[in-house]
Design a protein around this motif. Structure first.
Motif, short mmCIF file in Angstrom:
data_model
loop_
_atom_site.label_atom_id
_atom_site.label_comp_id
_atom_site.label_asym_id
_atom_site.label_seq_id
_atom_site.Cartn_x
_atom_site.Cartn_y
_atom_site.Cartn_z
N ARG A 197 -2.87 11.37 -13.99
CA ARG A 197 -2.23 11.67 -12.72
C ARG A 197 -1.81 10.37 -12.02
NH1 ARG A 197 -3.34 16.94 -10.93
NH2 ARG A 197 -3.53 18.25 -12.79
N TYR A 198 -0.81 10.48 -11.15
CA TYR A 198 -0.31 9.28 -10.47
C TYR A 198 0.42 9.68 -9.20
CZ TYR A 198 4.17 10.79 -12.36
OH TYR A 198 5.28 11.54 -12.66
N GLU A 199 0.65 8.71 -8.35
CA GLU A 199 1.49 8.87 -7.18
C GLU A 199 2.47 7.71 -7.12
OE1 GLU A 199 1.85 11.20 -4.64
OE2 GLU A 199 0.65 12.44 -5.99
N PRO A 200 3.78 7.98 -7.24
CA PRO A 200 4.77 6.90 -7.10
C PRO A 200 5.02 6.61 -5.62
CG PRO A 200 5.88 8.97 -7.57
CD PRO A 200 4.40 9.27 -7.56
N PHE A 201 5.11 5.34 -5.26
CA PHE A 201 5.33 4.98 -3.86
C PHE A 201 6.61 4.18 -3.64
CE2 PHE A 201 1.63 6.98 -2.54
CZ PHE A 201 1.41 6.81 -1.18
N GLY A 202 7.50 4.18 -4.64
CA GLY A 202 8.82 3.60 -4.46
C GLY A 202 8.81 2.20 -3.87
N SER A 203 9.64 1.99 -2.84
CA SER A 203 9.77 0.68 -2.20
C SER A 203 9.03 0.64 -0.86
CB SER A 203 11.25 0.34 -1.98
OG SER A 203 11.93 0.26 -3.21
N THR A 204 7.88 1.27 -0.81
CA THR A 204 7.06 1.26 0.38
C THR A 204 6.73 -0.17 0.82
OG1 THR A 204 6.07 3.38 -0.22
CG2 THR A 204 4.83 2.03 1.32
N THR A 205 6.64 -0.39 2.12
CA THR A 205 6.25 -1.70 2.64
C THR A 205 4.73 -1.83 2.62
OG1 THR A 205 8.16 -1.68 4.12
CG2 THR A 205 6.45 -3.32 4.56
N PHE A 206 4.23 -2.74 1.79
CA PHE A 206 2.79 -3.01 1.72
C PHE A 206 2.50 -4.29 2.50
CE2 PHE A 206 3.73 -0.41 -1.94
CZ PHE A 206 2.68 0.49 -1.96
N LYS A 207 1.42 -4.26 3.28
CA LYS A 207 1.11 -5.41 4.14
C LYS A 207 -0.37 -5.77 4.07
CE LYS A 207 2.98 -3.38 7.77
NZ LYS A 207 3.47 -3.14 9.14
N ARG A 208 -0.64 -7.04 4.19
CA ARG A 208 -1.99 -7.55 4.46
C ARG A 208 -1.93 -8.15 5.85
NH1 ARG A 208 -6.40 -9.40 1.51
NH2 ARG A 208 -5.90 -7.62 0.15
N GLU A 209 -2.60 -7.52 6.79
CA GLU A 209 -2.48 -7.86 8.20
C GLU A 209 -2.56 -9.36 8.44
OE1 GLU A 209 -1.73 -6.84 12.11
OE2 GLU A 209 -1.87 -5.47 10.41
N GLY A 210 -1.53 -9.89 9.10
CA GLY A 210 -1.51 -11.28 9.48
C GLY A 210 -1.15 -12.25 8.39
N ALA A 211 -0.90 -11.76 7.16
CA ALA A 211 -0.73 -12.70 6.05
C ALA A 211 0.49 -12.44 5.18
CB ALA A 211 -1.97 -12.69 5.17
N ALA A 212 0.75 -11.19 4.80
CA ALA A 212 1.80 -10.95 3.80
C ALA A 212 2.36 -9.53 3.91
CB ALA A 212 1.27 -11.18 2.39
N GLY A 213 3.59 -9.40 3.42
CA GLY A 213 4.23 -8.09 3.32
C GLY A 213 5.21 -8.11 2.16
N VAL A 214 5.35 -6.98 1.48
CA VAL A 214 6.27 -6.94 0.33
C VAL A 214 6.72 -5.51 0.09
CG1 VAL A 214 4.48 -6.57 -1.44
CG2 VAL A 214 6.59 -7.80 -2.04
N GLU A 215 7.95 -5.37 -0.42
CA GLU A 215 8.51 -4.08 -0.78
C GLU A 215 8.92 -4.12 -2.25
OE1 GLU A 215 10.28 -2.97 3.65
OE2 GLU A 215 11.62 -3.79 2.12
N PRO A 216 8.15 -3.52 -3.14
CA PRO A 216 8.50 -3.51 -4.57
C PRO A 216 9.78 -2.72 -4.81
CG PRO A 216 6.23 -2.77 -4.18
CD PRO A 216 6.91 -2.78 -2.86
N ASP A 217 10.39 -2.94 -5.96
CA ASP A 217 11.48 -2.06 -6.38
C ASP A 217 10.91 -0.67 -6.66
OD1 ASP A 217 13.43 -3.97 -6.14
OD2 ASP A 217 13.33 -4.60 -8.23
N ALA A 218 9.71 -0.63 -7.23
CA ALA A 218 8.99 0.62 -7.47
C ALA A 218 7.52 0.28 -7.68
CB ALA A 218 9.54 1.34 -8.70
N CYS A 219 6.64 1.25 -7.45
CA CYS A 219 5.21 1.00 -7.67
C CYS A 219 4.49 2.33 -7.87
CB CYS A 219 4.60 0.22 -6.51
SG CYS A 219 4.61 1.08 -4.93
N PHE A 220 3.27 2.23 -8.43
CA PHE A 220 2.50 3.43 -8.77
C PHE A 220 1.03 3.26 -8.42
CE2 PHE A 220 6.23 3.75 -11.36
CZ PHE A 220 6.46 5.11 -11.54
#
Length: 226
Positions: free
Chosen positions: A83-106
Motif C-alpha cells: 500500500r502507498y500514498e502518493p503526495f505529488g508536489s506537496t510542500t514539505f518543510k522543516r520549521e525554520g530550516a528548509a522547504g522543498v517541493e518534489p516532482d513526485a513523492c510516495f
C-alpha cells in the motif's frame, strides 16, 4: 542622490519554462510569506535551505518522465501487494530550516498515517522517497537532507540516479531499498525510452504485463525492458 530599492511581489515575476531564480539571505518568515503569496495553484516549484530560496519552472519535457516514473512506481508497488500514498508536489518543510517541493513523492511505510491528510502537520514524517526529473541543485539537495527524505531519485538526460541518505549525506546507490530485487536504475530509463517510441499508455501496458508475468522487473528478460 539616494536610490531606493524597487520592491515587487514575487508572484508578479514572470518566469519562462526552465527558468530558475535564486534569492539569497531569505529568512524563514520571509520564506513563509513568499509561499503564501505564491499560493498553491502555480507552475513554479520551490526549494529553500541555508537561507537561500530557489524558484523553478519545470520544462514541459520534464513532466512526462515524472508522470511515467510515478506510474511505474505504482505498478511495482501494486504487483508487490504494498500500500502507498502518493503526495505529488506537496510542500514539505522543516520549521525554520528548509522547504522543498518534489516532482513526485510516495509514502509507503507511513502510508496509513497519511491517508486522511489534507494538509501536512509539523510532526508528520517525510515521504519514503522523492522523484526529480531534472538536475537537482545544492539548495534542493540540502533541503531534502534537512527534511530527512531517505531516498531521492533523479532522472536526467536518460539516466536515473538513486541517492540514499546515510549519516546526514546522500550517497549514490545502484539499488533502491524500496525495490531491492529490481534493477531500478536500468529499468526506468528503458521504460522512458520505450514510451518515447510507442507512447506512455502502451509502454506502461507492456511494463505491467511483463511484471505480472514474471513477478519481478523484466531486466534482461529479452523484451523491451531488457
Amino acid at each position: 542622490m539616494t536610490i531606493n530599492p524597487v520592491l515587487k511581489p514575487v508572484s508578479q515575476i514572470t518566469l519562462s519554462p526552465g527558468s530558475v531564480v535564486t534569492i539569497p539571505n531569505i529568512s524563514w518568515l520571509e520564506f513563509e510569506s513568499i509561499l503564501q503569496e505564491l499560493g498553491e495553484k502555480r507552475r513554479t516549484r520551490i526549494a529553500y535551505s541555508n537561507s537561500t530560496l530557489e524558484i523553478m519552472v519545470p520544462l514541459p519535457e520534464h513532466e512526462r518522465p515524472k508522470d511515467l516514473i510515478s506510474d511505474i512506481v505504482k505498478i511495482l508497488l501494486k504487483s508487490a501487494g504494498r500500500r502507498y500514498e502518493p503526495f505529488g508536489s506537496t510542500t514539505f518543510k522543516r520549521e525554520g530550516a528548509a522547504g522543498v517541493e518534489p516532482d513526485a513523492c510516495f509514502y509507503i511505510l507511513n502510508y496509513q498515517r497519511m491517508i486522511n491528510r489534507r494538509r501536512l502537520l509539523p510532526d508528520d514524517p517525510p515521504p519514503d522517497f522523492a522523484i526529480e526529473t531534472d538536475v537537482t541543485s545544492k539548495t534542493k539537495i540540502d533541503a531534502y537532507k534537512i527534511i530527512g527524505v531517505p531516498e531521492v531519485w533523479v532522472y536526467d538526460s536518460g539516466r536515473l540516479r538513486i541517492y540514499l541518505l546515510q549519516d546526514g549525506e546522500y550517497v549514490e546507490s545502484d539499488i533502491s531499498p524500496n525495490f531491492p530485487e529490481i534493477a531500478i536504475a536500468q529499468l526506468i530509463p528503458t521504460a522512458v525510452e520505450r514510451a518515447l517510441q510507442v507512447g506512455s499508455c502502451q509502454a506502461l501496458e507492456e511494463f505491467e504485463s511483463a511484471i505480472l508475468s514474471v513477478g519481478v522487473a523484466p531486466v534482461g528478460a529479452g523484451n523491451a525492458y531488457g
